[in-house]
Design an enzyme around this catalytic site. Structure first.
Site, PDB file in Angstrom:
ATOM      1  CE1 TYR A 119       0.702  -0.155   4.440  1.00 21.02           C
ATOM      2  CE2 TYR A 119      -1.607  -0.644   4.764  1.00 21.02           C
ATOM      3  CZ  TYR A 119      -0.341  -0.474   5.268  1.00 21.02           C
ATOM      4  OH  TYR A 119      -0.137  -0.625   6.607  1.00 21.02           O
ATOM      5  CD  GLU A 120       0.134   5.431   2.828  1.00 23.42           C
ATOM      6  OE1 GLU A 120       0.953   6.355   2.705  1.00 23.42           O
ATOM      7  OE2 GLU A 120      -0.611   5.302   3.805  1.00 23.42           O
TER       8      GLU A 120
END
Ligand SMILES: Cc1cc2nc3c(=O)[nH]c(=O)nc-3n(C[C@H](O)[C@H](O)[C@H](O)COP(=O)(O)OP(=O)(O)OC[C@H]3O[C@@H](n4cnc5c(N)ncnc54)[C@H](O)[C@@H]3O)c2cc1C
Length: 380
Positions: free
Chosen positions: A362-363
Site C-alpha cells: 500500500y501507498e
C-alpha cells in the site's frame, strides 16, 4: 549532523513504547484472529495526542515534528501494525492533507475533530481499475454549480467502515487527464454513499478495510480541496508524506520481530547450548540488526527532510522501499529463529510476518517506489 534524539523525542518514544506494551500487547492476538478494530484503544491513542501528531495546536493537534511521528509509528508497529496503520492514515494522509491544502473553513470544520480523535479519517484513491496507475480514475465528480455529484467505486479503503470523514479523489474533467482530477471531503451518511463489507485479510487484520460506493452523492462545492484540478497533485503530495509513516511502520514490524528473535535465541537451547551460540543463528541476528539500523537511518532521513522543508519525494520512496523489504525478509528470519514456535500465534512473529507484506503493497507498491526513485535519479 547530529544522530542523537532530543530529550523530548526520547520522552515521546518512551510514551509510545509504554502504551504499546501495556495497552496494545494484551489483546493483539485476539484482535488479529477476530479481525477486531481497536475502538477503545484508538480513543486512548487520541488522548495521548497520537491521532493529530503533526497538526498545529490551533487545530487541536499535538504540534510535534515528523521525527516524533516516526518514533511513535515505530513503537506502535513493534507490537500492533493494525493499530499503527489507523494512526498513519489519520495523521499523514488525512490530517496532513487538510492542514497543508484545506481551506480555513475545512480546517475548522473537519481538521479540529480529526486531530483530536473525535473523528477518524480515510483516504480514498484506489479503485478496482486504478491502483498503481492512479491517473485512470473512474470515479466521477460532475460540476453542478454549487455542488458536485459523485459516482463510482473505491476499494481497499483503510478505516473504511469506521471513518467519519473521507477524502475522495475523483475525475471532473476527463479530457484534461490527471489535471482534471479533484479531491473532496465526503461525510459518512451523505445520501448515496454506501460502505461495502469488510475485507478478510492476510495481515493487519485488526484494521478496517472496505470497498466504498458513491451513487449520485451530492457534495457541496466548499468541500473540494484546493483549486479545480488540484486533486491529483493533492494525492501525490499527501502520499509522499504517507510513505514516511508506512516506512516507519515497516521498520517497527522488523524491529519488533528482531527483538523477539533475539530474546528467544538466548533462551532456547539445542545441542546443549542456547541457539544464539550457533553461529548460523548469531549471523542471522547480525544481519537483522544491521539492516534494521540501515532502514532506521533512511526513515529518519526522510522525516528530517520533511521537517527541514526539503523535498522528500525521493527520500520517502527510498525509506519505504528499503524498510518494507527489511520488514518482509527479517520477519521470515524471526519465524525461522523461533523454529516450530514461530509457526504459532502465541509467539507473535507469524503475525508480524503476515503484517509485513502489506508494507510492500500500500501507498505505492515496491515497484512503484522504484519508478519514483529511478525517475528522480535519472532526471538529476
Ligand atoms: C490492506 C490494504 C489497505 C489499503 N488502504 C488503502 C487506502 O486507505 N486508500 C487507498 O486509496 N488505497 C488503499 N490500498 C490500495 C493500495 O494502495 C493498492 O492496492 C496498491 O496501490 C496497488 O494497486 P493494485 O492493488 O491495483 O495493484 P496493481 O496496480 O494492479 O498492481 C499489480 C502489480 O503490478 C505491478 N505494477 C503495476 N504498475 C507497474 C509499473 N508501472 N511498473 C512495474 N510494476 C507495476 C505492481 O507493483 C503490482 O505488483 C490498500 C490496499 C490494501 C491491500
Amino acid at each position: 549532523m547530529d544522530f542523537n534524539l532530543t530529550e523530548e523525542h526520547l520522552m515521546i518514544r518512551d510514551a509510545a513504547r509504554d502504551f504499546a506494551i501495556t495497552e496494545l500487547l494484551p489483546g493483539v492476538i485476539e484482535r488479529d484472529e477476530k479481525q477486531q478494530f481497536p475502538d477503545e484503544l484508538v480513543n486512548k491513542m487520541a488522548d495521548l495526542g497520537f491521532m493529530g501528531i503533526m497538526v498545529d495546536p490551533k487545530y487541536g493537534g499535538s504540534g510535534m515534528d515528523t521525527i516524533s511521528y516516526v518514533l511513535i509509528m515505530e513503537e506502535l508497529s513493534k507490537i500492533d501494525a493494525s493499530a499503527s496503520v489507523i494512526v498513519s492514515v489519520n495523521n499523514s494522509l488525512v490530517c496532513y492533507g487538510l492542514q497543508a491544502f484545506g481551506s480555513d473553513e475545512q480546517k475548522q470544520k473537519y481538521l479540529m475533530k480529526l486531530a483530536t480523535g473525535e473523528y477518524i479519517g480515510a483516504f480514498c484513491l484506489s479503485e478496482p481499475e486504478a491502483g498503481s496507475d492512479a491517473t485512470s480514475q473512474r470515479t466521477t465528480a460532475e460540476d453542478r454549480g454549487d455542488h458536485y455529484i459523485l459516482n463510482g467505486t473505491k476499494n481497499w479503503i483503510t478505516n473504511g467502515g469506521r471513518s467519519d470523514v473521507y477524502l475522495v479523489i475523483a475525475q471532473t474533467h476527463k479530457e484534461k487527464g490527471h489535471k482534471g482530477i479533484n479531491a473532496f471531503i465526503v461525510e459518512k451518511g451523505m445520501p448515496g454513499f454506501d460502505i461495502g463489507p469488510k475485507e478478510d485479510k492476510l495481515g493487519i487484520r485488526g484494521s478496517d478495510t472496505h470497498t466504498l460506493q458513491f451513487n449520485d452523492v451530492k457534495v457541496p462545492k466548499e468541500n473540494r480541496i484546493g483549486d479545480d484540478g488540484f486533486g491529483f497533485k493533492f494525492a501525490m503530495k499527501t502520499l509522499s508524506g504517507g510513505r514516511i509513516g508506512i516506512a516507519a511502520q515497516a521498520l517497527g514490524i522488523a524491529a519488533g520481530a528482531y527483538e523477539l528473535a533475539l530474546k528467544y535465541s538466548k533462551e532456547r537451547k539445542a545441542f546443549d547450548t542456547e541457539i544464539a551460540n550457533h553461529q548460523a543463528i548469531a549471523f542471522k541476528l547480525a544481519d537483522m540488526a544491521t539492516e534494521i539500523e540501515a532502514a532506521r537511518h533512511l526513515v529518519m532521513k526522510a522525516a528530517w527532510d520533511k521537517d527541514q522543508g526539503n523535498n522528500y519525494d525521493l527520500s520517502s520512496a527510498m525509506a519505504k522501499l528499503y524498510a518494507s523489504k527489511v520488514a518482509m525478509e527479517q520477519t521470515v528470519e524471526a519465524v525461522q529463529i523461533h523454529g516450530g514456535n514461530g509457526f504459532v500465534k502465541e509467539y507473535h512473529v507469524e503475525r508480524m510476518m503476515r503484517d509485513a507484506k502489506i508494507t510492500q503493497i500500500y501507498e505505492g507498491t515496491s515497484e512503484i517506489q522504484k519508478v519514483v526513485i529511478s525517475r528522480s535519479i535519472l532526471r538529476d
